[in-house]
Structures are given as C-alpha cells and as structure tokens.
Design a protein around this motif. Structure first.
Motif, PDB file in Angstrom:
ATOM      1  N   LYS A   1       9.142 -26.035  -4.778  1.00  0.00           N
ATOM      2  CA  LYS A   1       9.442 -26.489  -6.132  1.00  0.00           C
ATOM      3  C   LYS A   1       8.234 -26.269  -7.028  1.00  0.00           C
ATOM      4  N   MET A   2       8.487 -25.784  -8.240  1.00  0.00           N
ATOM      5  CA  MET A   2       7.436 -25.591  -9.238  1.00  0.00           C
ATOM      6  C   MET A   2       7.309 -26.832 -10.120  1.00  0.00           C
ATOM      7  N   TRP A   3       6.062 -27.183 -10.442  1.00  0.00           N
ATOM      8  CA  TRP A   3       5.768 -28.308 -11.315  1.00  0.00           C
ATOM      9  C   TRP A   3       4.666 -27.908 -12.289  1.00  0.00           C
ATOM     10  N   GLN A   4       4.733 -28.420 -13.503  1.00  0.00           N
ATOM     11  CA  GLN A   4       3.642 -28.261 -14.457  1.00  0.00           C
ATOM     12  C   GLN A   4       2.849 -29.568 -14.556  1.00  0.00           C
ATOM     13  N   VAL A   5       1.548 -29.459 -14.828  1.00  0.00           N
ATOM     14  CA  VAL A   5       0.769 -30.663 -15.098  1.00  0.00           C
ATOM     15  C   VAL A   5       0.869 -30.963 -16.597  1.00  0.00           C
ATOM     16  N   PRO A   6       0.611 -32.183 -17.004  1.00  0.00           N
ATOM     17  CA  PRO A   6       0.749 -32.546 -18.424  1.00  0.00           C
ATOM     18  C   PRO A   6      -0.225 -31.783 -19.320  1.00  0.00           C
ATOM     19  N   GLU A   7       0.244 -31.474 -20.496  1.00  0.00           N
ATOM     20  CA  GLU A   7      -0.610 -30.863 -21.507  1.00  0.00           C
ATOM     21  C   GLU A   7      -1.479 -31.958 -22.135  1.00  0.00           C
ATOM     22  N   THR A   8      -2.725 -31.623 -22.441  1.00  0.00           N
ATOM     23  CA  THR A   8      -3.620 -32.596 -23.065  1.00  0.00           C
ATOM     24  C   THR A   8      -3.912 -32.272 -24.525  1.00  0.00           C
ATOM     25  N   LEU A   9      -3.558 -31.068 -24.962  1.00  0.00           N
ATOM     26  CA  LEU A   9      -3.828 -30.679 -26.348  1.00  0.00           C
ATOM     27  C   LEU A   9      -2.651 -31.037 -27.259  1.00  0.00           C
ATOM     28  N   PRO A  10      -2.929 -31.447 -28.487  1.00  0.00           N
ATOM     29  CA  PRO A  10      -1.852 -31.740 -29.442  1.00  0.00           C
ATOM     30  C   PRO A  10      -1.080 -30.466 -29.786  1.00  0.00           C
ATOM     31  N   GLU A  11       0.182 -30.642 -30.165  1.00  0.00           N
ATOM     32  CA  GLU A  11       1.042 -29.517 -30.524  1.00  0.00           C
ATOM     33  C   GLU A  11       0.434 -28.693 -31.657  1.00  0.00           C
ATOM     34  N   GLU A  12      -0.204 -29.356 -32.585  1.00  0.00           N
ATOM     35  CA  GLU A  12      -0.814 -28.681 -33.733  1.00  0.00           C
ATOM     36  C   GLU A  12      -1.894 -27.695 -33.279  1.00  0.00           C
ATOM     37  N   VAL A  13      -2.687 -28.117 -32.311  1.00  0.00           N
ATOM     38  CA  VAL A  13      -3.757 -27.260 -31.790  1.00  0.00           C
ATOM     39  C   VAL A  13      -3.163 -26.089 -31.019  1.00  0.00           C
ATOM     40  N   LEU A  14      -2.154 -26.361 -30.210  1.00  0.00           N
ATOM     41  CA  LEU A  14      -1.501 -25.303 -29.430  1.00  0.00           C
ATOM     42  C   LEU A  14      -0.898 -24.246 -30.355  1.00  0.00           C
ATOM     43  N   ASN A  15      -0.314 -24.689 -31.447  1.00  0.00           N
ATOM     44  CA  ASN A  15       0.265 -23.752 -32.415  1.00  0.00           C
ATOM     45  C   ASN A  15      -0.800 -22.851 -33.016  1.00  0.00           C
TER      46      ASN A  15
ATOM     47  N   MET B   1      -1.053 -21.906 -20.148  1.00  0.00           N
ATOM     48  CA  MET B   1      -0.979 -21.992 -21.606  1.00  0.00           C
ATOM     49  C   MET B   1      -0.172 -20.842 -22.192  1.00  0.00           C
ATOM     50  N   TYR B   2      -0.394 -19.623 -21.694  1.00  0.00           N
ATOM     51  CA  TYR B   2       0.255 -18.440 -22.270  1.00  0.00           C
ATOM     52  C   TYR B   2       1.291 -17.790 -21.348  1.00  0.00           C
ATOM     53  N   GLY B   3       1.462 -18.328 -20.143  1.00  0.00           N
ATOM     54  CA  GLY B   3       2.512 -17.839 -19.257  1.00  0.00           C
ATOM     55  C   GLY B   3       2.051 -16.983 -18.095  1.00  0.00           C
ATOM     56  N   HIS B   4       0.786 -16.598 -18.053  1.00  0.00           N
ATOM     57  CA  HIS B   4       0.299 -15.732 -16.977  1.00  0.00           C
ATOM     58  C   HIS B   4       0.323 -16.437 -15.618  1.00  0.00           C
ATOM     59  N   VAL B   5      -0.175 -17.657 -15.597  1.00  0.00           N
ATOM     60  CA  VAL B   5      -0.194 -18.422 -14.342  1.00  0.00           C
ATOM     61  C   VAL B   5       1.229 -18.762 -13.913  1.00  0.00           C
TER      62      VAL B   5
ATOM     63  N   PRO C   1       2.835 -20.241 -26.658  1.00  0.00           N
ATOM     64  CA  PRO C   1       4.288 -20.336 -26.737  1.00  0.00           C
ATOM     65  C   PRO C   1       4.773 -21.701 -26.244  1.00  0.00           C
ATOM     66  N   PRO C   2       6.017 -22.062 -26.524  1.00  0.00           N
ATOM     67  CA  PRO C   2       6.553 -23.337 -26.031  1.00  0.00           C
ATOM     68  C   PRO C   2       6.541 -23.377 -24.503  1.00  0.00           C
ATOM     69  N   LYS C   3       6.396 -24.567 -23.948  1.00  0.00           N
ATOM     70  CA  LYS C   3       6.408 -24.724 -22.495  1.00  0.00           C
ATOM     71  C   LYS C   3       7.803 -24.439 -21.949  1.00  0.00           C
ATOM     72  N   SER C   4       7.858 -23.983 -20.720  1.00  0.00           N
ATOM     73  CA  SER C   4       9.143 -23.751 -20.052  1.00  0.00           C
ATOM     74  C   SER C   4       9.741 -25.097 -19.647  1.00  0.00           C
ATOM     75  N   ASP C   5      10.938 -25.063 -19.066  1.00  0.00           N
ATOM     76  CA  ASP C   5      11.604 -26.303 -18.667  1.00  0.00           C
ATOM     77  C   ASP C   5      11.235 -26.753 -17.262  1.00  0.00           C
ATOM     78  N   VAL C   6      10.197 -26.150 -16.672  1.00  0.00           N
ATOM     79  CA  VAL C   6       9.707 -26.606 -15.366  1.00  0.00           C
ATOM     80  C   VAL C   6       9.227 -28.047 -15.529  1.00  0.00           C
ATOM     81  N   PRO C   7       9.656 -28.967 -14.637  1.00  0.00           N
ATOM     82  CA  PRO C   7       9.319 -30.385 -14.820  1.00  0.00           C
ATOM     83  C   PRO C   7       7.819 -30.678 -14.738  1.00  0.00           C
ATOM     84  N   ILE C   8       7.429 -31.767 -15.409  1.00  0.00           N
ATOM     85  CA  ILE C   8       6.046 -32.239 -15.403  1.00  0.00           C
ATOM     86  C   ILE C   8       5.862 -33.175 -14.209  1.00  0.00           C
ATOM     87  N   ILE C   9       4.785 -32.967 -13.478  1.00  0.00           N
ATOM     88  CA  ILE C   9       4.529 -33.789 -12.297  1.00  0.00           C
ATOM     89  C   ILE C   9       3.566 -34.927 -12.636  1.00  0.00           C
ATOM     90  N   SER C  10       3.732 -36.057 -11.966  1.00  0.00           N
ATOM     91  CA  SER C  10       2.768 -37.153 -12.057  1.00  0.00           C
ATOM     92  C   SER C  10       1.884 -37.088 -10.817  1.00  0.00           C
TER      93      SER C  10
END
Length: 203
Positions: free
Chosen positions: A36-50, A12-16, A55-64
C-alpha cells in the motif's frame, strides 16, 4: 499470512511518487505480499506550494506515524534538500517518538528511495543520512546492493539510484523517471518484499 508492505513517501512534484508506484508493483509481484502507498503530511501552506509551482497532491492516503507499526516492512521515499531528506519527511519521522519509546518499529525491514535535482545532488548522501533514522528505531536497512545487475553499471544514459536504493534525477523538474529508473524501482519493490516475507516467515 500476508506480508504487509507500506511504501511511505513525500513527493512535491511527482518524481518520487512515480518511483513509489513502481515499487508497489514490484512488491505485489511477490506471492503472499500486499502493498500500500501512503503519503506523509504536507507542512507547507497551499499559498507557498502554489508559488513553487507544485501540482495538487494525488489521492494516495495520508499516513499517521502510529500506522507505521501495522506494516511488516516499510520503504521510505523522499526528494533531496541539500543532500538530505526533505523537511516534510523529517518532520514526519520526528513525530514517531511514541513508536520509538515502545520499540514498535524495531526489527522491521526498511528500504529507501529518492530523487535529486542533479547528479551530484545527493544520490548517496540522501539515503546514507536517512539511515540514522532507521538505526534509532532499530529497523533493518535493506539496500538493493548490486542485485539490479547490469542496470547498475549503465554508463550510456543518465540514471539515478545507487546500492542504497532506487533513485531518479528531477533536473529543473521537467525530467521524470526513465524506463531504466522505473525498472530499478520495480526491482527494489520485488527484492524488498521478498526479504520482508522471508523475515516474517522466519518468526
């Protein structure tokens, strides 16, 4: 044949994510390994994250979930929520039922890394409770044990991590991984990749 390592994480904040980058470097230092690095999908709405100041997510791809089956070994990373993995990562693992039914992850090595807000906030309970997910899939948990040597016994400075895997303390969010914590993450990546390569070559 190359041994394919996936570093799959939620941050969420970049530490991991910082730890994930070092784990990838460590894995790539092993001959015959690709990582290869992958992120799992975010489940929280953008409004809540703000509102949470994320911070905005990096460009690391989302994995299924199904893409996990392509890896020869997987290192999972997540922050702690009340001593266990964050709900975003649990939601992702809950979606791997199809892989479980087909036993597509059985026999694959798996590692764990994590971050917590405080020293008593789950540096051991977080990976310990996460092992249940690996067990149900029949994955082979690869802890780092005390292979990091003297770094495991550091007492002068605050250091995350445990025999279960690399870790860091986020504090109020302003503290990022130290050099020693990053070295431990690099070591985990290298150690895990070495084990995964040996397993693949043995079959």
């Amino acid at each position: 044949m190359m041994t394919k390592i996936y570093i799959v994480y939620y941050s969420m904040y970049g530490h991991v994510e910082k730890l994930a980058e070092e784990i990838k470097k460590g894995a790539l230092s092993v001959e015959g390994v690709e990582a290869k690095m992958w992120q799992v999908p975010e489940t929280l709405p953008e409004e809540v994250l703000n509102k949470m100041g994320a911070p905005p997510k990096s460009d690391v791809p989302i994995i299924s979930p199904n893409e996990l089956a392509e890896a020869d070994g997987i290192v999972f990373g997540f922050p702690t929520r009340f001593g266990m993995m964050a709900a975003q990562f649990k939601a992702f693992l809950d979606a791997t039922g199809g892989l479980w039914r087909a036993q597509q992850l059985a026999g694959k090595p798996a590692g764990i890394f994590y971050s917590t807000g405080s020293q008593g906030g789950g540096q051991e309970t977080t990976p310990l409770t996460a092992i249940t997910q690996l067990a149900h899939h029949g994955m082979l948990f690869v802890p780092i044990g005390y292979t990091f040597g003297a770094g495991m016994f550091e007492m002068e400075n605050v250091k995350g991590g445990s025999p279960y895997g690399a870790g860091t303390f986020a504090g109020d969010g302003s503290r990022f991984p130290t050099e020693l914590e990053l070295e431990q993450a690099f070591h985990q990546g290298k150690y895990f990749a070495t084990i995964a390569r040996k397993l693949k070559e043995s079959f």
